[in-house]
Write a protein that holds these residues in place. Structure first.
Motif, PDB file in Angstrom:
ATOM      1  N   ASN A  92     -50.930  -9.925  -0.606  1.00 20.12           N
ATOM      2  CA  ASN A  92     -51.888 -10.922  -0.129  1.00 20.12           C
ATOM      3  C   ASN A  92     -51.580 -11.416   1.285  1.00 20.12           C
ATOM      4  O   ASN A  92     -52.502 -11.642   2.079  1.00 20.12           O
ATOM      5  CB  ASN A  92     -51.937 -12.102  -1.109  1.00 20.12           C
ATOM      6  CG  ASN A  92     -52.923 -13.164  -0.686  1.00 20.12           C
ATOM      7  OD1 ASN A  92     -52.554 -14.176  -0.101  1.00 20.12           O
ATOM      8  ND2 ASN A  92     -54.198 -12.928  -0.972  1.00 20.12           N
ATOM      9  N   ASP A  95     -53.301  -9.361   3.914  1.00 22.33           N
ATOM     10  CA  ASP A  95     -54.718  -9.062   3.668  1.00 22.33           C
ATOM     11  C   ASP A  95     -55.598  -9.297   4.889  1.00 22.33           C
ATOM     12  O   ASP A  95     -56.667  -8.719   5.011  1.00 22.33           O
ATOM     13  CB  ASP A  95     -55.219  -9.899   2.492  1.00 22.33           C
ATOM     14  CG  ASP A  95     -56.619  -9.523   2.051  1.00 22.33           C
ATOM     15  OD1 ASP A  95     -56.884  -8.315   1.898  1.00 22.33           O
ATOM     16  OD2 ASP A  95     -57.452 -10.427   1.874  1.00 22.33           O
ATOM     17  N   HIS A 419     -61.821  -9.114  -2.075  1.00 23.08           N
ATOM     18  CA  HIS A 419     -60.542  -8.672  -1.515  1.00 23.08           C
ATOM     19  C   HIS A 419     -59.525  -8.422  -2.628  1.00 23.08           C
ATOM     20  O   HIS A 419     -59.554  -9.070  -3.677  1.00 23.08           O
ATOM     21  CB  HIS A 419     -59.977  -9.737  -0.574  1.00 23.08           C
ATOM     22  CG  HIS A 419     -60.738  -9.907   0.701  1.00 23.08           C
ATOM     23  ND1 HIS A 419     -60.125 -10.233   1.901  1.00 23.08           N
ATOM     24  CD2 HIS A 419     -62.059  -9.807   0.987  1.00 23.08           C
ATOM     25  CE1 HIS A 419     -61.030 -10.318   2.849  1.00 23.08           C
ATOM     26  NE2 HIS A 419     -62.216 -10.078   2.320  1.00 23.08           N
ATOM     27  N   GLY A 420     -58.602  -7.503  -2.361  1.00 25.36           N
ATOM     28  CA  GLY A 420     -57.426  -7.338  -3.216  1.00 25.36           C
ATOM     29  C   GLY A 420     -57.662  -6.688  -4.554  1.00 25.36           C
ATOM     30  O   GLY A 420     -56.732  -6.634  -5.364  1.00 25.36           O
ATOM     31  N   TRP A 461     -57.854 -14.773  -3.189  1.00 25.11           N
ATOM     32  CA  TRP A 461     -58.527 -13.574  -2.706  1.00 25.11           C
ATOM     33  C   TRP A 461     -59.975 -13.914  -2.366  1.00 25.11           C
ATOM     34  O   TRP A 461     -60.702 -14.458  -3.199  1.00 25.11           O
ATOM     35  CB  TRP A 461     -58.480 -12.466  -3.750  1.00 25.11           C
ATOM     36  CG  TRP A 461     -57.094 -11.999  -4.075  1.00 25.11           C
ATOM     37  CD1 TRP A 461     -56.352 -12.316  -5.180  1.00 25.11           C
ATOM     38  CD2 TRP A 461     -56.274 -11.127  -3.291  1.00 25.11           C
ATOM     39  NE1 TRP A 461     -55.127 -11.692  -5.138  1.00 25.11           N
ATOM     40  CE2 TRP A 461     -55.052 -10.949  -3.978  1.00 25.11           C
ATOM     41  CE3 TRP A 461     -56.460 -10.462  -2.072  1.00 25.11           C
ATOM     42  CZ2 TRP A 461     -54.021 -10.142  -3.494  1.00 25.11           C
ATOM     43  CZ3 TRP A 461     -55.428  -9.663  -1.591  1.00 25.11           C
ATOM     44  CH2 TRP A 461     -54.232  -9.510  -2.296  1.00 25.11           C
TER      45      TRP A 461
END
Length: 483
Positions: A92, A95, A419-420, A461
């Motif tokens: 993270n 990111d 995201h992620g 996220w």
């Protein structure tokens, strides 16, 4: 942008073998240099200074099978920036969302990244909407062992929309001077009270929508680019007679959905957003902002084959040309004969996609309904009636199977990016199915799309619309995962 030819593969294979013989610690020293910097494009005969992401071989990066993403990113711009590795799943802290948790990269500052990348067609871009609108974006291709073994040429088709005006001026025009001042660069601002306009109370269905005007495009850009070029001077990629091509299409546009038309070439869609699907034959496929398509093309004999990207709802188009040596190449007008249709209003394309390697079957332990709303007047776009900074996070715990149902109550489509995580599309308008695995799903007006995922690293996220003017006005929330 061509990655490698069949003949070039032999030399590359020899280099890979010699590299494999090096001690592991020697390879570990070779971080890739990546720079955010300005560059000058020729757009229809006029010089334009834009941003870009420069790797060792030009715009973007190509990684070989098994190669870690080890990069040193240097900011050579005169403004702070930060880059997001779209669709990848780094830790993270890597990111690339400003201040969540790392601060932006100051001018002349360098930061290191190191993670194991997912193979496939990806891209990277500033997570600052106005900078992405200024073309701070580039391909990120991670080749697989299958790519190396395959007897085919690889070609990247990176799409963007472009204005000669500064992004701030574009936003002023789009918003009419209202609603465009939400500061997404710091990712922490609050919209003014009463600024959001929530349509989630409206009860509508597809039949009632047909009589209403969809808002397909909210800005007429000056040009539409493929690999930084327009059809007045398109990229011409030399191919072998009777050869095979893997075309990696990336929609890096700020606010434009495209139809990819392979014309006389037979095409097979084999992956979306970097993840394999059961092959889908065709010659026209739609692609929303943030999404990617991998197309296998079969070249019949000698000739020149345009691959065009038409803007939905209009005649504008861009593209590239695949040509065998000596082929006659004809001029292609930048305007088609008729307006391209709206993309996937009924999600008929998405319904045909099936993941080659879907999520294991599990009952969801947590479900969220996410309402997508907003309007053109005032120009504000919301998630659950809120803009970023006033948002309510979606909650989950690491390892939980989570389902998120996107319900679009606005008259514009929204490509929703998480995201992620890699999610799987599992329901469209109440129809349950085992759809494609993705990181960005398109939700047309008045539609309902449900995705399933297994919650990953405990962290915040981002979950947002990948239409940059929508994101700039606050259309973002977060999936907050606890351990």
């Amino acid at each position: 942008m061509t990655l490698i030819s069949r003949r070039g593969f032999l030399a590359a294979s020899a280099a890979t073998l010699s590299t494999a013989a090096l001690p592991r610690f020697a390879m570990a020293q070779n971080a890739i240099s990546l720079s955010a910097a300005t560059r000058v494009l020729d757009v229809n005969g006029r010089a334009a200074t834009v941003f870009g992401l420069e790797g060792p071989s030009g715009q973007g990066l190509v990684l070989n099978p098994g190669q870690r993403f080890r990069a040193s990113l240097t900011n050579r711009l005169d403004v702070p920036t930060l880059i997001h590795w779209h669709g990848q799943i780094p830790p993270n802290e890597q990111d690339g969302v400003p201040d969540l948790p790392q601060p932006m990269l100051q001018p002349d500052e360098t930061r290191s990244y190191d993670y194991e990348p997912l193979p496939g067609t990806y891209w990277m871009h500033a997570h600052i909407p106005l900078q992405e609108m200024n073309l701070l974006a580039a391909p990120l291709i991670v080749r697989s062992a299958e790519d190396v073994a395959a007897d085919r040429q690889e070609v990247v088709m990176f799409l963007h929309d472009f204005s000669f005006k500064a992004p701030e001026e574009v936003m002023q025009e789009i918003t009419g001077g209202h609603g465009g001042g939400h500061d997404m660069s710091a990712m922490g601002g609050h919209a003014a009270p009463g600024a959001s306009m929530d349509h989630s109370g409206m009860q509508m269905d597809m039949s009632s929508m047909q009589g209403m005007a969809m808002d397909l495009n909210d800005y007429n850009w000056d040009a539409y680019l493929t690999n930084d070029r327009t059809l007045s001077d398109p990229e011409i990629i030399m191919v072998e007679k009777g050869g095979r091509v893997k075309l990696r299409v990336i929609n890096g546009a700020s606010a434009t959905v495209f139809w990819i038309d392979t014309g006389g070439l037979s095409a097979r869609l084999v992956a979306v957003d970097g993840h394999a699907i059961a092959g889908l034959e065709g010659s026209r496929f739609g692609i929303a902002m943030g999404q990617r398509l991998d197309l296998d093309l079969e070249l019949a004999g000698e000739g020149a084959w345009p691959v065009l990207a038409s803007r939905e709802g209009s005649k504008e188009r861009t593209g590239l040309i695949l040509a065998t040596p000596g082929a006659t190449i004809e001029k292609i007008p930048a305007l088609g004969e008729a307006d391209a249709p709206a993309f996937d209003i009924d999600l008929s394309q998405e319904l045909k996609l099936r993941a080659s390697d879907g999520l294991p079957s599990r009952a969801p332990q947590r479900s969220h309904m996410v309402m997508l709303g907003g309007s053109m007047q005032p120009y504000v776009w919301t998630i659950d009636g809120k803009v970023w900074g006033d948002h309510k996070p979606l909650l989950a715990k690491t390892g939980e199977r989570v389902e998120i149902m996107f319900h679009n109550m606005s008259m514009m489509g929204h490509p929703m990016h998480l995201h992620g995580h890699v999610f799987q599309v599992v329901d469209i308008n109440g129809k349950r199915f085992d759809g494609a695995r993705r990181d960005t799903v398109y939700v047309p007006p008045m539609a309902m799309v449900t995705v399933a995922l297994d919650a990953g690293e405990a962290a915040r996220w981002m979950l947002h619309c990948h239409h940059m003017p929508h994101l700039q006005t606050g259309m973002m929330t977060e999936l907050s995962i606890s351990a």
